[in-house]
Design a protein around this motif. Structure first.
Motif, PDB file in Angstrom:
ATOM      1  N   MET A 147       6.570  46.059 107.052  1.00 42.56           N
ATOM      2  CA  MET A 147       5.539  46.969 107.575  1.00 42.56           C
ATOM      3  C   MET A 147       5.911  47.536 108.945  1.00 42.56           C
ATOM      4  O   MET A 147       5.548  48.650 109.277  1.00 42.56           O
ATOM      5  CB  MET A 147       4.191  46.224 107.699  1.00 42.56           C
ATOM      6  CG  MET A 147       3.665  45.651 106.396  1.00 42.56           C
ATOM      7  SD  MET A 147       3.246  46.938 105.204  1.00 42.56           S
ATOM      8  CE  MET A 147       1.779  47.612 105.950  1.00 42.56           C
ATOM      9  N   GLY A 148       6.602  46.752 109.732  1.00 49.77           N
ATOM     10  CA  GLY A 148       6.944  47.195 111.074  1.00 49.77           C
ATOM     11  C   GLY A 148       5.758  47.096 112.022  1.00 49.77           C
ATOM     12  O   GLY A 148       4.630  46.764 111.616  1.00 49.77           O
ATOM     13  N   TRP A 149       6.020  47.370 113.290  1.00 54.32           N
ATOM     14  CA  TRP A 149       4.968  47.314 114.316  1.00 54.32           C
ATOM     15  C   TRP A 149       3.816  48.230 113.939  1.00 54.32           C
ATOM     16  O   TRP A 149       4.093  49.338 113.449  1.00 54.32           O
ATOM     17  CB  TRP A 149       5.593  47.770 115.646  1.00 54.32           C
ATOM     18  CG  TRP A 149       4.690  47.665 116.813  1.00 54.32           C
ATOM     19  CD1 TRP A 149       4.553  46.611 117.663  1.00 54.32           C
ATOM     20  CD2 TRP A 149       3.779  48.676 117.273  1.00 54.32           C
ATOM     21  NE1 TRP A 149       3.619  46.895 118.618  1.00 54.32           N
ATOM     22  CE2 TRP A 149       3.124  48.159 118.394  1.00 54.32           C
ATOM     23  CE3 TRP A 149       3.435  49.954 116.844  1.00 54.32           C
ATOM     24  CZ2 TRP A 149       2.170  48.869 119.117  1.00 54.32           C
ATOM     25  CZ3 TRP A 149       2.468  50.678 117.548  1.00 54.32           C
ATOM     26  CH2 TRP A 149       1.852  50.135 118.668  1.00 54.32           C
TER      27      TRP A 149
ATOM     28  N   ILE B 227      -1.024  59.692 117.059  1.00 57.62           N
ATOM     29  CA  ILE B 227      -1.513  58.386 117.473  1.00 57.62           C
ATOM     30  C   ILE B 227      -2.627  58.662 118.478  1.00 57.62           C
ATOM     31  O   ILE B 227      -2.539  59.603 119.267  1.00 57.62           O
ATOM     32  CB  ILE B 227      -0.418  57.470 118.083  1.00 57.62           C
ATOM     33  CG1 ILE B 227       0.231  58.111 119.307  1.00 57.62           C
ATOM     34  CG2 ILE B 227       0.629  57.112 117.058  1.00 57.62           C
ATOM     35  CD1 ILE B 227       1.181  57.147 120.022  1.00 57.62           C
TER      36      ILE B 227
ATOM     37  N   GLU C 187       8.602  42.528 108.552  1.00 54.32           N
ATOM     38  CA  GLU C 187       9.794  43.348 108.302  1.00 54.32           C
ATOM     39  C   GLU C 187       9.539  44.477 107.311  1.00 54.32           C
ATOM     40  O   GLU C 187      10.243  45.485 107.316  1.00 54.32           O
ATOM     41  CB  GLU C 187      10.945  42.473 107.813  1.00 54.32           C
ATOM     42  CG  GLU C 187      11.461  41.561 108.902  1.00 54.32           C
ATOM     43  CD  GLU C 187      12.733  40.828 108.510  1.00 54.32           C
ATOM     44  OE1 GLU C 187      13.368  41.219 107.512  1.00 54.32           O
ATOM     45  OE2 GLU C 187      13.069  39.863 109.209  1.00 54.32           O
TER      46      GLU C 187
ATOM     47  N   GLY D  44       8.395  51.468 113.246  1.00 54.04           N
ATOM     48  CA  GLY D  44       7.497  50.674 114.099  1.00 54.04           C
ATOM     49  C   GLY D  44       7.863  50.768 115.568  1.00 54.04           C
ATOM     50  O   GLY D  44       6.997  50.924 116.432  1.00 54.04           O
ATOM     51  N   ILE D  45       9.160  50.719 115.859  1.00 54.16           N
ATOM     52  CA  ILE D  45       9.566  50.788 117.266  1.00 54.16           C
ATOM     53  C   ILE D  45       9.273  52.184 117.821  1.00 54.16           C
ATOM     54  O   ILE D  45       8.876  52.348 118.982  1.00 54.16           O
ATOM     55  CB  ILE D  45      11.043  50.379 117.466  1.00 54.16           C
ATOM     56  CG1 ILE D  45      11.272  50.023 118.929  1.00 54.16           C
ATOM     57  CG2 ILE D  45      12.038  51.435 117.056  1.00 54.16           C
ATOM     58  CD1 ILE D  45      12.568  49.309 119.193  1.00 54.16           C
ATOM     59  N   TYR D  46       9.400  53.179 116.955  1.00 55.63           N
ATOM     60  CA  TYR D  46       9.068  54.552 117.366  1.00 55.63           C
ATOM     61  C   TYR D  46       7.569  54.642 117.704  1.00 55.63           C
ATOM     62  O   TYR D  46       7.195  55.180 118.750  1.00 55.63           O
ATOM     63  CB  TYR D  46       9.446  55.497 116.219  1.00 55.63           C
ATOM     64  CG  TYR D  46       8.921  56.897 116.359  1.00 55.63           C
ATOM     65  CD1 TYR D  46       9.530  57.819 117.203  1.00 55.63           C
ATOM     66  CD2 TYR D  46       7.807  57.314 115.624  1.00 55.63           C
ATOM     67  CE1 TYR D  46       9.039  59.119 117.320  1.00 55.63           C
ATOM     68  CE2 TYR D  46       7.323  58.609 115.739  1.00 55.63           C
ATOM     69  CZ  TYR D  46       7.936  59.502 116.579  1.00 55.63           C
ATOM     70  OH  TYR D  46       7.446  60.777 116.704  1.00 55.63           O
ATOM     71  N   ARG D  47       6.718  54.084 116.843  1.00 56.00           N
ATOM     72  CA  ARG D  47       5.272  54.119 117.106  1.00 56.00           C
ATOM     73  C   ARG D  47       4.933  53.351 118.383  1.00 56.00           C
ATOM     74  O   ARG D  47       4.130  53.789 119.194  1.00 56.00           O
ATOM     75  CB  ARG D  47       4.504  53.492 115.931  1.00 56.00           C
ATOM     76  CG  ARG D  47       4.410  54.347 114.702  1.00 56.00           C
ATOM     77  CD  ARG D  47       3.383  53.761 113.723  1.00 56.00           C
ATOM     78  NE  ARG D  47       3.752  52.435 113.234  1.00 56.00           N
ATOM     79  CZ  ARG D  47       4.473  52.202 112.139  1.00 56.00           C
ATOM     80  NH1 ARG D  47       4.896  53.218 111.425  1.00 56.00           N
ATOM     81  NH2 ARG D  47       4.760  50.971 111.760  1.00 56.00           N
ATOM     82  N   SER D  48       5.569  52.206 118.530  1.00 55.64           N
ATOM     83  CA  SER D  48       5.235  51.380 119.685  1.00 55.64           C
ATOM     84  C   SER D  48       5.652  52.060 120.990  1.00 55.64           C
ATOM     85  O   SER D  48       4.954  52.012 121.982  1.00 55.64           O
ATOM     86  CB  SER D  48       5.851  49.995 119.535  1.00 55.64           C
ATOM     87  OG  SER D  48       6.919  49.789 120.360  1.00 55.64           O
TER      88      SER D  48
ATOM     89  N   PRO E 136      11.019  50.399 108.001  1.00 53.00           N
ATOM     90  CA  PRO E 136       9.724  49.990 108.582  1.00 53.00           C
ATOM     91  C   PRO E 136       9.821  49.587 110.055  1.00 53.00           C
ATOM     92  O   PRO E 136       8.989  49.991 110.864  1.00 53.00           O
ATOM     93  CB  PRO E 136       9.306  48.790 107.708  1.00 53.00           C
ATOM     94  CG  PRO E 136      10.055  48.965 106.439  1.00 53.00           C
ATOM     95  CD  PRO E 136      11.343  49.621 106.798  1.00 53.00           C
ATOM     96  N   ARG E 137      10.846  48.816 110.382  1.00 53.47           N
ATOM     97  CA  ARG E 137      10.908  48.360 111.777  1.00 53.47           C
ATOM     98  C   ARG E 137      11.356  49.482 112.722  1.00 53.47           C
ATOM     99  O   ARG E 137      10.958  49.533 113.877  1.00 53.47           O
ATOM    100  CB  ARG E 137      11.798  47.124 111.906  1.00 53.47           C
ATOM    101  CG  ARG E 137      11.068  45.869 111.421  1.00 53.47           C
ATOM    102  CD  ARG E 137      11.705  44.610 111.903  1.00 53.47           C
ATOM    103  NE  ARG E 137      12.929  44.320 111.164  1.00 53.47           N
ATOM    104  CZ  ARG E 137      13.779  43.344 111.494  1.00 53.47           C
ATOM    105  NH1 ARG E 137      13.533  42.578 112.527  1.00 53.47           N
ATOM    106  NH2 ARG E 137      14.858  43.134 110.772  1.00 53.47           N
TER     107      ARG E 137
ATOM    108  N   PRO F 237       8.521  44.708 119.200  1.00 54.05           N
ATOM    109  CA  PRO F 237       8.391  45.555 118.007  1.00 54.05           C
ATOM    110  C   PRO F 237       9.476  45.350 116.952  1.00 54.05           C
ATOM    111  O   PRO F 237       9.434  45.970 115.896  1.00 54.05           O
ATOM    112  CB  PRO F 237       8.461  46.974 118.588  1.00 54.05           C
ATOM    113  CG  PRO F 237       9.221  46.837 119.853  1.00 54.05           C
ATOM    114  CD  PRO F 237       8.929  45.460 120.381  1.00 54.05           C
TER     115      PRO F 237
ATOM    116  N   ARG G 129       5.881  55.292 121.449  1.00 52.82           N
ATOM    117  CA  ARG G 129       4.959  56.414 121.693  1.00 52.82           C
ATOM    118  C   ARG G 129       3.675  55.914 122.342  1.00 52.82           C
ATOM    119  O   ARG G 129       3.161  56.515 123.281  1.00 52.82           O
ATOM    120  CB  ARG G 129       4.623  57.115 120.374  1.00 52.82           C
ATOM    121  CG  ARG G 129       5.662  58.106 119.940  1.00 52.82           C
ATOM    122  CD  ARG G 129       5.243  58.820 118.675  1.00 52.82           C
ATOM    123  NE  ARG G 129       4.053  59.632 118.856  1.00 52.82           N
ATOM    124  CZ  ARG G 129       3.353  60.153 117.841  1.00 52.82           C
ATOM    125  NH1 ARG G 129       3.723  59.942 116.601  1.00 52.82           N
ATOM    126  NH2 ARG G 129       2.288  60.887 118.073  1.00 52.82           N
TER     127      ARG G 129
END
Lengths: 373, 138
Positions: B131-133, B19, B129, A67-71, A63-64, B123, A73
């Motif tokens: 779900m993530g950003w 996105i 943890e 998440g860092i990949y999405r952020s 998940p994290r 992030p 981008r």
């Protein structure tokens, strides 16, 4: 400059085509402390996760990393609509636009691959620069920041735009040569340019060398290697003699000799050690330059340390100019004769008048220096 | 078919996921892979009926393709992400094939307000943890 064994493995797996053994990925992830790891490395791990469909990645990491990949981008596209508007305005005025640095990777050499861009960089031919600058500054949301020996920084609503008339930042002015070979493509409905593959390859080294010498971007240790490999792959770069000759023409051969051993170590299939030795071995003149640069690095570090330790000190313009003079001496050592003949740094006094009230003189100088080098 | 409303949004497709940034409102829209595949079809020249048909062929007549697709398109139009445009007859089947699984999932997107705040968030250390950003830590 050295690269760790794990980073080498990470890059090898990331660029290994379809083969990516699960046991190697597991071994790479063993002992990973996600909370203590650099963002750049986590982003590359996320790209590896996507490439391998997250096989061999523990569920707790995913998940994290996603998440860092999405952020990253989102960070990259933040401000792009405004930049696109600027590109369209310049193109509508008949001004050729070259996309350089990170955005050249994002739009042409590696579309869709996040890379955390802090600003945007465009180049225009020097003879159209003033017209282009005025046009860009007249756009909605644009404000003038500082000019330098190679570009004008324009503050945008989300990110800054550096509008360059020089593409390589030191040595002789080689921008006309880069324009001659530039690759054209269509972007957002307009015809734009990027540096040709060999020039882009050298451009990445040129920027990395500058970061190394200034001791900056220390958190970004691997992205330049990824960029080099992506450019080499897209441009099918195999003729290393041609790269060497071009680097010599562009005044950057020393920096290739300095940094390509790392690239060859990580990507020996791309740049075999024998080719490295044949074309990129340092000679006596390079050793002399190495010593000079090491002196420059020391001066620069001392200077920055001094500024950092005198943040609160207020002092006058005469002292600021003395400090700048010291800085320019060391910079000319690094930049070469072209800079020495360039005269006073462009816009220094104007920039001082506009911004010296914002914090201490030391902070001001640091801001200015960060822009001119 | 539809086109992105360039006056308001900027869309980025990579690794099969969109996105979309609304640069007027400052909102950020995140799409999963299934919804991204449908959005890609709709903005690549496929008509609404073509997409519905391709989804029904991929997942079976009883998969609810019409209803799910209609609700999805309505939400995209309501968010002013898309504008209607004449269809160009593009085949929608390859896009439907990108959607994994045995049944057609719900189509939609997550909406996050104030992208500037999201980008200020660390992030790794400030997020949930599991779900993530951009889901913040409780």
């Amino acid at each position: 400059m050295e690269i760790g064994k794990q980073d080498k493995t990470l890059l090898r797996l990331l660029f290994s085509g379809s083969s990516c053994p699960a046991d190697e990925v597991s071994s790479l992830l063993a002992g990973l402390d996600i909370d203590g790891e650099r963002a750049e490395r986590l982003l590359l791990l996320a790209l590896l996760g996507i490439k391998t469909d997250w096989r061999a990645f523990p569920a707790s990491l995913r998940p994290r990393l996603e998440g860092i990949y999405r952020s990253m981008r989102l960070r990259d596209i933040y401000g792009v609509p405004w930049l696109n508007g600027q590109i369209r305005r310049l193109a509508a005025a008949g001004i050729p636009v070259m996309i350089i640095k990170g955005m050249a990777m994002r739009t042409y050499y590696a579309p869709g691959v996040p890379r955390e861009m802090s600003d945007f960089d465009l180049a225009v031919p020097k003879e159209r620069f003033e017209e282009a600058r005025d046009l860009a500054l007249s756009a909605e949301g644009a404000a003038k920041a500082y000019d330098s020996i190679h570009s004008q920084t324009i503050i945008g609503p989300q990110k800054d735009l550096d509008l360059h008339f020089r593409i390589f930042k030191y040595g002789v002015n080689t921008s006309p040569l880069i324009w001659e070979r530039a690759a054209a493509f269509e972007y957002e409905g307009v015809r734009v340019f990027v540096p040709a593959p060999e020039d882009m390859f050298i451009h990445i080294i040129d920027n990395k060398a500058r970061d190394e010498i200034r001791g900056e971007h220390t958190g970004r240790r691997l992205m330049w290697l990824c960029d080099l490999e992506r450019v080499a792959e897209k441009g099918d770069i195999k003729d290393w003699k041609s790269v060497r000759d071009r680097a010599e023409e562009l005044g950057s051969l020393y920096y290739l000799k300095d940094l390509l051993p790392v690239f060859s170590e990580v990507f020996p299939e791309r740049l075999p050690p024998a080719e490295l030795e044949k074309y990129f071995t340092k000679d006596a003149a390079d050793r002399k330059k190495e010593r000079q640069l090491s002196e420059y690095k020391r001066c620069f570090k001392d200077y920055r340390d001094y500024l950092a330790s005198h943040k609160e000190e207020k002092y006058g313009i005469s002292r600021a100019l003395r400090a700048l003079s010291f800085y320019r001496r060391t910079y000319s050592l690094y930049a070469g004769p072209d800079y020495r003949s360039a005269g006073a740094p462009v816009g220094f006094i104007e920039f001082f008048r506009e911004t010296h009230h914002e914090g201490s003189m030391a902070a001001f100088l640091l801001r200015y220096i960060k822009k001119i080098v | 078919m539809y086109i992105f409303n360039d006056n308001k949004v900027y869309a980025d497709l990579a690794d099969g996921q969109y996105i979309v940034l609304n640069h007027v409102s400052g909102e950020y829209y995140a799409f999963d892979k299934a919804s991204s595949a449908v959005l890609e079809a709709l903005t690549s020249g496929c008509g609404r009926e073509d997409v519905a048909k391709a989804l029904a062929e991929r997942f079976g007549e009883g998969c609810g393709a019409d209803e799910k697709l209609s609700a999805f398109i309505d939400s995209l139009l309501a968010a002013e992400m898309l504008l209607p445009e004449g269809a160009s007859g593009q085949d929608a089947a390859p896009f439907a094939e990108k959607i994994e699984g045995e049944s057609l999932p719900e189509l939609g997107f997550e909406r996050f307000t104030d992208v500037a705040d999201l980008l200020m968030m660390d992030p790794i250390h400030e997020v949930d943890e599991d779900m993530g950003w951009p889901i913040p830590k409780e």
